[in-house]
Design an enzyme around this catalytic site. Structure first.
Site, PDB file in Angstrom:
ATOM      1  N   ASP A  70      -7.167  -8.703   6.356  1.00 22.26           N
ATOM      2  CA  ASP A  70      -8.167  -8.404   7.381  1.00 22.26           C
ATOM      3  C   ASP A  70      -8.546  -6.931   7.406  1.00 22.26           C
ATOM      4  O   ASP A  70      -7.872  -6.071   6.851  1.00 22.26           O
ATOM      5  CB  ASP A  70      -7.602  -8.751   8.764  1.00 22.26           C
ATOM      6  CG  ASP A  70      -6.544  -7.732   9.222  1.00 22.26           C
ATOM      7  OD1 ASP A  70      -5.617  -7.444   8.434  1.00 22.26           O
ATOM      8  OD2 ASP A  70      -6.668  -7.205  10.344  1.00 22.26           O
ATOM      9  N   ARG A 119     -10.360 -12.605   7.562  1.00 23.12           N
ATOM     10  CA  ARG A 119      -9.179 -13.287   7.016  1.00 23.12           C
ATOM     11  C   ARG A 119      -9.510 -14.646   6.400  1.00 23.12           C
ATOM     12  O   ARG A 119      -8.788 -15.131   5.533  1.00 23.12           O
ATOM     13  CB  ARG A 119      -8.133 -13.528   8.117  1.00 23.12           C
ATOM     14  CG  ARG A 119      -7.424 -12.281   8.606  1.00 23.12           C
ATOM     15  CD  ARG A 119      -6.182 -12.693   9.403  1.00 23.12           C
ATOM     16  NE  ARG A 119      -5.703 -11.645  10.278  1.00 23.12           N
ATOM     17  CZ  ARG A 119      -4.854 -10.680   9.910  1.00 23.12           C
ATOM     18  NH1 ARG A 119      -4.431 -10.610   8.675  1.00 23.12           N
ATOM     19  NH2 ARG A 119      -4.448  -9.773  10.780  1.00 23.12           N
ATOM     20  N   ASP A 165       0.860  -1.172   0.000  1.00 20.45           N
ATOM     21  CA  ASP A 165       0.000   0.000   0.000  1.00 20.45           C
ATOM     22  C   ASP A 165       0.908   1.238   0.000  1.00 20.45           C
ATOM     23  O   ASP A 165       1.404   1.638  -1.045  1.00 20.45           O
ATOM     24  CB  ASP A 165      -0.885  -0.127   1.256  1.00 20.45           C
ATOM     25  CG  ASP A 165      -1.965   0.907   1.350  1.00 20.45           C
ATOM     26  OD1 ASP A 165      -2.764   1.028   0.425  1.00 20.45           O
ATOM     27  OD2 ASP A 165      -2.019   1.614   2.379  1.00 20.45           O
ATOM     28  N   LYS A 183      -1.166  -1.879  -4.625  1.00 15.62           N
ATOM     29  CA  LYS A 183      -2.004  -0.684  -4.829  1.00 15.62           C
ATOM     30  C   LYS A 183      -1.069   0.489  -5.120  1.00 15.62           C
ATOM     31  O   LYS A 183      -0.787   1.293  -4.230  1.00 15.62           O
ATOM     32  CB  LYS A 183      -2.805  -0.382  -3.549  1.00 15.62           C
ATOM     33  CG  LYS A 183      -3.970  -1.318  -3.306  1.00 15.62           C
ATOM     34  CD  LYS A 183      -4.996  -0.739  -2.342  1.00 15.62           C
ATOM     35  CE  LYS A 183      -4.664  -0.972  -0.908  1.00 15.62           C
ATOM     36  NZ  LYS A 183      -5.801  -0.763   0.026  1.00 15.62           N
TER      37      LYS A 183
HETATM   38  P1  IMP Z   1       2.070  -0.506   3.715  1.00 20.44           P
HETATM   39  O1  IMP Z   1       3.159  -0.472   4.718  1.00 20.44           O
HETATM   40  O2  IMP Z   1       1.236   0.746   3.735  1.00 20.44           O
HETATM   41  O3  IMP Z   1       2.536  -0.851   2.322  1.00 20.44           O
HETATM   42  O4  IMP Z   1       1.032  -1.561   4.212  1.00 20.44           O
HETATM   43  C1  IMP Z   1       1.136  -2.887   3.984  1.00 20.44           C
HETATM   44  C2  IMP Z   1       0.230  -3.618   4.950  1.00 20.44           C
HETATM   45  O5  IMP Z   1      -0.999  -2.919   5.164  1.00 20.44           O
HETATM   46  C3  IMP Z   1      -0.184  -4.937   4.368  1.00 20.44           C
HETATM   47  O6  IMP Z   1       0.689  -5.958   4.784  1.00 20.44           O
HETATM   48  C4  IMP Z   1      -1.567  -5.146   4.932  1.00 20.44           C
HETATM   49  O7  IMP Z   1      -1.489  -5.806   6.166  1.00 20.44           O
HETATM   50  C5  IMP Z   1      -2.105  -3.776   5.180  1.00 20.44           C
HETATM   51  N1  IMP Z   1      -3.044  -3.371   4.112  1.00 20.44           N
HETATM   52  C6  IMP Z   1      -2.855  -2.423   3.165  1.00 20.44           C
HETATM   53  N2  IMP Z   1      -3.906  -2.313   2.348  1.00 20.44           N
HETATM   54  C7  IMP Z   1      -4.794  -3.236   2.770  1.00 20.44           C
HETATM   55  C8  IMP Z   1      -6.099  -3.638   2.299  1.00 20.44           C
HETATM   56  O8  IMP Z   1      -6.671  -3.138   1.326  1.00 20.44           O
HETATM   57  N3  IMP Z   1      -6.685  -4.631   3.020  1.00 20.44           N
HETATM   58  C9  IMP Z   1      -6.111  -5.227   4.100  1.00 20.44           C
HETATM   59  N4  IMP Z   1      -4.896  -4.902   4.549  1.00 20.44           N
HETATM   60  C10 IMP Z   1      -4.240  -3.903   3.893  1.00 20.44           C
END
Ligand code: IMP
Ligand code: MG
Length: 178
Positions: A158, A164, A102, A130
């Site tokens: 989740d 989950r 994300d 994403k």
């Molecule tokens: P980042 O550090 O923002 O890239 O976040 C990654 C983590 O956020 C992932 O391992 C997920 O656990 C959580 N995450 C991000 N987007 C989603 C989503 O759409 N659904 C569920 N979990 C998400």
């Protein structure tokens, strides 16, 4: 379909196709290497289990638990290691297994973390990406599926520890988290 899910984004069949494709690529690229797959708990658990069963090569596994989301839908940008790997990664070829990228904060942190522990190489396989939400640019080696900016659940993913166990991936109804 679960009552809190707005629509199904990726069916069980499509998930299987994605995993088969990724498993084939990884098998080929890591031939003859000492691969250690590191799952980021808990979201990657079903994806990693299916990858493990589908890949033909031999490799070892370990897990980390990190947190940057405090039960919400937005990254805080600060990453904490709540559970570390249980072996030395020095000199090893690592493949981090993540459910979704994300903001990129989690993986950006983990890649640096493992290089600091003297891994030989650190690559990333993520089931979902994403890209519209990225805050830090990181090279992602294997991507299952690029998805639009929506909050998704199921197949390990989740919202506040729910959903989950769904066998498919669905878009969560916005009224659940707003
Ligand atoms: P980042 O550090 O923002 O890239 O976040 C990654 C983590 O956020 C992932 O391992 C997920 O656990 C959580 N995450 C991000 N987007 C989603 C989503 O759409 N659904 C569920 N979990 C998400
Ligand atoms: Mg996660």
């Amino acid at each position: 379909m679960h009552k809190d899910v707005e629509s199904i984004l990726v069916s069980e069949n499509e998930l299987k196709e994605i995993v088969t494709h990724l498993a084939g690529q990884i098998d080929k690229d890591y031939e003859g290497k000492d691969l250690l797959m590191i799952g980021v708990l808990k979201g990657s658990v079903l994806f990693m289990a299916d990858l493990m069963k589908t890949m033909e090569s031999d490799f070892k596994i370990d897990f980390v638990v990190v947190s940057s989301y405090a039960n919400g839908t937005e990254s805080t940008g600060r990453v904490n290691v709540l559970k570390d790997v249980s072996q030395s990664v020095e000199g090893k070829d690592l493949l981090i297994v993540e459910d979704i990228i994300d903001s990129g904060n989690t993986l950006n942190f983990l890649v640096q973390y493992f290089y600091a522990k003297k891994a030989n190489s650190v690559k990333i396989v993520t089931l979902f990406d994403k890209p519209d939400r990225r805050q830090v640019e990181i090279p992602v080696d294997y991507v299952g599926k690029v998805i639009p900016d929506a909050f998704i659940v199921g197949y390990g993913l989740d919202y506040a520890e729910d959903y989950r166990t769904l066998p498919y991936v669905g878009i969560l109804k916005p009224e659940i988290y707003s």
